[in-house]
Motif scaffolding. Structure first.
Motif, PDB file in Angstrom:
ATOM      1  N   VAL A 130     -13.815  -5.581  35.953  1.00  0.00           N
ATOM      2  CA  VAL A 130     -13.857  -4.109  35.249  1.00  0.00           C
ATOM      3  C   VAL A 130     -13.384  -4.205  33.684  1.00  0.00           C
ATOM      4  CG1 VAL A 130     -12.624  -1.950  35.501  1.00  0.00           C
ATOM      5  CG2 VAL A 130     -13.199  -3.336  37.458  1.00  0.00           C
ATOM      6  N   ILE A 131     -12.199  -4.847  33.307  1.00  0.00           N
ATOM      7  CA  ILE A 131     -12.056  -4.561  32.151  1.00  0.00           C
ATOM      8  C   ILE A 131     -12.825  -5.170  31.157  1.00  0.00           C
ATOM      9  CG2 ILE A 131     -10.163  -5.032  30.217  1.00  0.00           C
ATOM     10  CD1 ILE A 131      -8.141  -4.854  32.586  1.00  0.00           C
ATOM     11  N   GLY A 132     -13.371  -6.212  31.609  1.00  0.00           N
ATOM     12  CA  GLY A 132     -14.380  -7.141  30.684  1.00  0.00           C
ATOM     13  C   GLY A 132     -15.634  -6.390  30.480  1.00  0.00           C
ATOM     14  N   ALA A 133     -16.304  -5.408  31.625  1.00  0.00           N
ATOM     15  CA  ALA A 133     -17.569  -4.892  31.443  1.00  0.00           C
ATOM     16  C   ALA A 133     -17.206  -3.553  30.674  1.00  0.00           C
ATOM     17  CB  ALA A 133     -17.854  -4.445  32.879  1.00  0.00           C
ATOM     18  N   LEU A 134     -16.197  -2.874  30.685  1.00  0.00           N
ATOM     19  CA  LEU A 134     -15.885  -1.888  29.686  1.00  0.00           C
ATOM     20  C   LEU A 134     -15.580  -2.346  28.316  1.00  0.00           C
ATOM     21  CD1 LEU A 134     -13.042   0.209  32.022  1.00  0.00           C
ATOM     22  CD2 LEU A 134     -15.269   0.719  31.225  1.00  0.00           C
ATOM     23  N   ALA A 135     -14.904  -3.374  27.977  1.00  0.00           N
ATOM     24  CA  ALA A 135     -14.826  -3.905  26.887  1.00  0.00           C
ATOM     25  C   ALA A 135     -15.899  -4.535  26.253  1.00  0.00           C
ATOM     26  CB  ALA A 135     -13.600  -4.948  26.633  1.00  0.00           C
ATOM     27  N   GLY A 136     -16.918  -4.988  26.930  1.00  0.00           N
ATOM     28  CA  GLY A 136     -18.146  -5.774  26.653  1.00  0.00           C
ATOM     29  C   GLY A 136     -19.219  -4.401  26.302  1.00  0.00           C
ATOM     30  N   TYR A 137     -19.047  -3.363  26.996  1.00  0.00           N
ATOM     31  CA  TYR A 137     -19.871  -2.167  26.536  1.00  0.00           C
ATOM     32  C   TYR A 137     -19.353  -1.557  25.225  1.00  0.00           C
ATOM     33  CZ  TYR A 137     -21.747   2.536  26.664  1.00  0.00           C
ATOM     34  OH  TYR A 137     -22.398   3.483  26.033  1.00  0.00           O
ATOM     35  N   ALA A 138     -17.937  -1.719  24.952  1.00  0.00           N
ATOM     36  CA  ALA A 138     -17.532  -1.103  23.719  1.00  0.00           C
ATOM     37  C   ALA A 138     -17.810  -1.848  22.674  1.00  0.00           C
ATOM     38  CB  ALA A 138     -16.102  -0.843  24.224  1.00  0.00           C
ATOM     39  N   PHE A 139     -17.728  -3.355  22.885  1.00  0.00           N
ATOM     40  CA  PHE A 139     -18.110  -4.059  21.644  1.00  0.00           C
ATOM     41  C   PHE A 139     -19.593  -4.100  21.408  1.00  0.00           C
ATOM     42  CE2 PHE A 139     -13.758  -6.213  22.370  1.00  0.00           C
ATOM     43  CZ  PHE A 139     -13.394  -5.838  21.131  1.00  0.00           C
ATOM     44  N   ALA A 140     -20.303  -3.956  22.306  1.00  0.00           N
ATOM     45  CA  ALA A 140     -21.766  -3.851  22.012  1.00  0.00           C
ATOM     46  C   ALA A 140     -22.202  -2.600  21.457  1.00  0.00           C
ATOM     47  CB  ALA A 140     -22.613  -4.430  23.562  1.00  0.00           C
ATOM     48  N   TRP A 141     -21.877  -1.455  21.991  1.00  0.00           N
ATOM     49  CA  TRP A 141     -22.826  -0.361  21.676  1.00  0.00           C
ATOM     50  C   TRP A 141     -21.838   1.018  20.907  1.00  0.00           C
ATOM     51  CZ3 TRP A 141     -27.611  -0.931  21.390  1.00  0.00           C
ATOM     52  CH2 TRP A 141     -28.257  -1.722  22.041  1.00  0.00           C
ATOM     53  N   LEU A 142     -20.453   0.715  21.047  1.00  0.00           N
ATOM     54  CA  LEU A 142     -19.816   1.597  20.394  1.00  0.00           C
ATOM     55  C   LEU A 142     -19.350   1.184  19.093  1.00  0.00           C
ATOM     56  CD1 LEU A 142     -17.492   2.798  23.501  1.00  0.00           C
ATOM     57  CD2 LEU A 142     -19.857   3.799  22.779  1.00  0.00           C
ATOM     58  N   ASP A 143     -19.228   2.224  18.017  1.00  0.00           N
ATOM     59  CA  ASP A 143     -18.660   2.171  16.614  1.00  0.00           C
ATOM     60  C   ASP A 143     -17.589   2.408  16.654  1.00  0.00           C
ATOM     61  OD1 ASP A 143     -21.236   1.041  15.979  1.00  0.00           O
ATOM     62  OD2 ASP A 143     -22.171   2.912  15.558  1.00  0.00           O
ATOM     63  N   PHE A 144     -16.650   1.405  16.249  1.00  0.00           N
ATOM     64  CA  PHE A 144     -15.255   2.070  15.801  1.00  0.00           C
ATOM     65  C   PHE A 144     -14.687   1.158  14.830  1.00  0.00           C
ATOM     66  CE2 PHE A 144     -15.173  -0.934  19.558  1.00  0.00           C
ATOM     67  CZ  PHE A 144     -14.398  -1.884  19.257  1.00  0.00           C
ATOM     68  N   PRO A 145     -13.618   1.347  14.159  1.00  0.00           N
ATOM     69  CA  PRO A 145     -13.188   0.644  13.132  1.00  0.00           C
ATOM     70  C   PRO A 145     -12.660  -0.734  13.602  1.00  0.00           C
ATOM     71  CG  PRO A 145     -12.198   2.878  13.037  1.00  0.00           C
ATOM     72  CD  PRO A 145     -12.896   2.490  14.405  1.00  0.00           C
ATOM     73  N   GLY A 146     -13.066  -1.927  12.827  1.00  0.00           N
ATOM     74  CA  GLY A 146     -12.585  -3.163  13.102  1.00  0.00           C
ATOM     75  C   GLY A 146     -13.149  -3.564  14.425  1.00  0.00           C
ATOM     76  N   ARG A 147     -14.157  -3.454  14.821  1.00  0.00           N
ATOM     77  CA  ARG A 147     -14.797  -3.441  16.034  1.00  0.00           C
ATOM     78  C   ARG A 147     -15.326  -5.195  15.944  1.00  0.00           C
ATOM     79  NH1 ARG A 147     -20.933  -1.839  17.662  1.00  0.00           N
ATOM     80  NH2 ARG A 147     -21.423  -3.147  15.860  1.00  0.00           N
ATOM     81  N   ASP A 148     -15.898  -5.542  14.719  1.00  0.00           N
ATOM     82  CA  ASP A 148     -16.418  -7.141  14.684  1.00  0.00           C
ATOM     83  C   ASP A 148     -15.092  -7.902  14.555  1.00  0.00           C
ATOM     84  OD1 ASP A 148     -18.786  -6.292  14.702  1.00  0.00           O
ATOM     85  OD2 ASP A 148     -19.281  -6.133  12.460  1.00  0.00           O
ATOM     86  N   TRP A 149     -14.072  -7.403  13.980  1.00  0.00           N
ATOM     87  CA  TRP A 149     -12.920  -8.317  13.656  1.00  0.00           C
ATOM     88  C   TRP A 149     -12.242  -8.594  14.967  1.00  0.00           C
ATOM     89  CZ3 TRP A 149     -12.158 -11.266   9.613  1.00  0.00           C
ATOM     90  CH2 TRP A 149     -12.740 -10.965   8.279  1.00  0.00           C
ATOM     91  N   PHE A 150     -12.032  -7.234  15.948  1.00  0.00           N
ATOM     92  CA  PHE A 150     -11.408  -7.446  17.110  1.00  0.00           C
ATOM     93  C   PHE A 150     -12.112  -8.552  18.018  1.00  0.00           C
ATOM     94  CE2 PHE A 150      -9.543  -3.272  16.227  1.00  0.00           C
ATOM     95  CZ  PHE A 150      -8.036  -3.872  16.333  1.00  0.00           C
TER      96      PHE A 150
END
Length: 318
Positions: A130-150
């Protein structure tokens, strides 16, 4: 006047073009066909031999679990075959007995350990998925500060071995009151399973066409509906593969369970290790216990085999 005859060069012969033979109709020699046929059979024979060698320990474990302790101490597991008969050898059914399984089911330590293992494995697997799916979607399609560094930080956590964190986390869990508890083992497995889960699902979700997500947004779908109705169904194979990996890793783990689990109610791997006698292996208990502990992961794998193969092949071909 004398006529001077000039030597005329003979016209060069024009080679008529040879008709091209289609690729599929090219003739092959008998030798090449023989090599191809032999190669195919050699590969199949090699795979069969490897499969038999791979399954031999499992067959030996199963046969030992069905033999009485007296037969186990007198001869090896291969004695269940009657080698005096003609090939293929027949099984000597007189050696088979359910005494070991009867003793296993009446052993409270082993039966309770199976329940404890399930209480550790299921929450660890569900939480990571569950947490991996939510985080994977956020890193793939959501824009937020420091996404690539995280995300780079998550990738860096993949190389951290479990052994490095055992002592610091043991001290932390002891201070928080989580040492030798089921919750502590679940938290440990969840923390070390999340980096791989996020990495796998982020890469899989990133392959979803952007046009599909934009079309869903134009239809009025929010991020939650987009995740549950579009991304999750398309990511089913990858999620199933992740669930199988996490389930097998937690179920078969012994190191973390040996350190962080309750010593009075241990998981199955630790419980089987505690069944070893002082002057020899308790094979009449270890064999059926190990086989029972192996059956449940096999059921999970074969139940999600199709999704597992689809997840492994995702992205390999277009």
């Amino acid at each position: 006047m004398t006529a001077v005859s000039a030597a005329q060069p003979e016209p060069a012969a024009i080679d008529s073009p040879k008709p091209s033979v289609p690729e599929g109709q090219k003739k092959t020699s008998v030798a090449s066909r023989l090599v191809t046929l032999t190669g195919h059979w050699a590969v199949r024979l090699g795979l069969v031999v490897v499969a038999l060698l791979w399954l031999m320990p499992t067959a030996g474990l199963l046969s030992s679990s069905l033999r009485s302790p007296e037969d186990i101490s007198l001869s090896g597991w291969w004695e269940i075959f009657d080698f005096n008969s003609s090939f293929p050898w027949v099984l000597d059914a007189s050696q088979f007995s359910t005494v070991n399984y009867d003793a296993l089911l009446t052993n409270d330590v082993v039966t309770n350990s199976l329940f404890t293992t399930m209480m550790i494995t299921v929450p660890s697997t569900v939480t990571v998925v569950v947490i991996g799916a939510l985080a994977g979607y956020a890193f793939a399609w959501l824009d937020f500060p420091g996404r690539d560094w995280f995300f780079l930080l998550v990738v860096g956590l993949l190389v951290v071995p479990v052994q490095v964190a055992l002592i610091p986390i043991a001290k932390l869990f002891n201070a928080l009151g989580l040492f030798e508890t089921t919750a502590g083992v679940v938290i440990f497995h969840t923390a070390f399973g999340l980096p791989f889960a996020i990495f796998l699902l982020r890469n899989f979700f990133g392959e979803i066409p952007r046009e599909l997500l934009e079309a869903a947004r134009l239809d009025g779908a929010g991020e939650v509906r987009l995740f549950t109705r579009v991304v999750m169904p398309l990511g089913g194979p990858a999620i199933a593969s992740l669930g199988i990996f996490q389930f097998l890793w937690v179920w078969n783990d012994m190191l973390v369970a040996l350190i962080f689990a309750d010593s009075g109610n241990p998981p199955i791997t630790v419980a089987l290790q505690q069944q070893v006698r002082q002057f020899g292996n308790n094979i009449d208990v270890l064999a059926p216990g190990a086989f029972v502990s192996m059956i449940i992961p096999l059921i999970v794998f074969f139940a999600f085999q199709r999704q597992f193969v689809s997840g492994m092949m995702a992205g390999a071909v277009k």
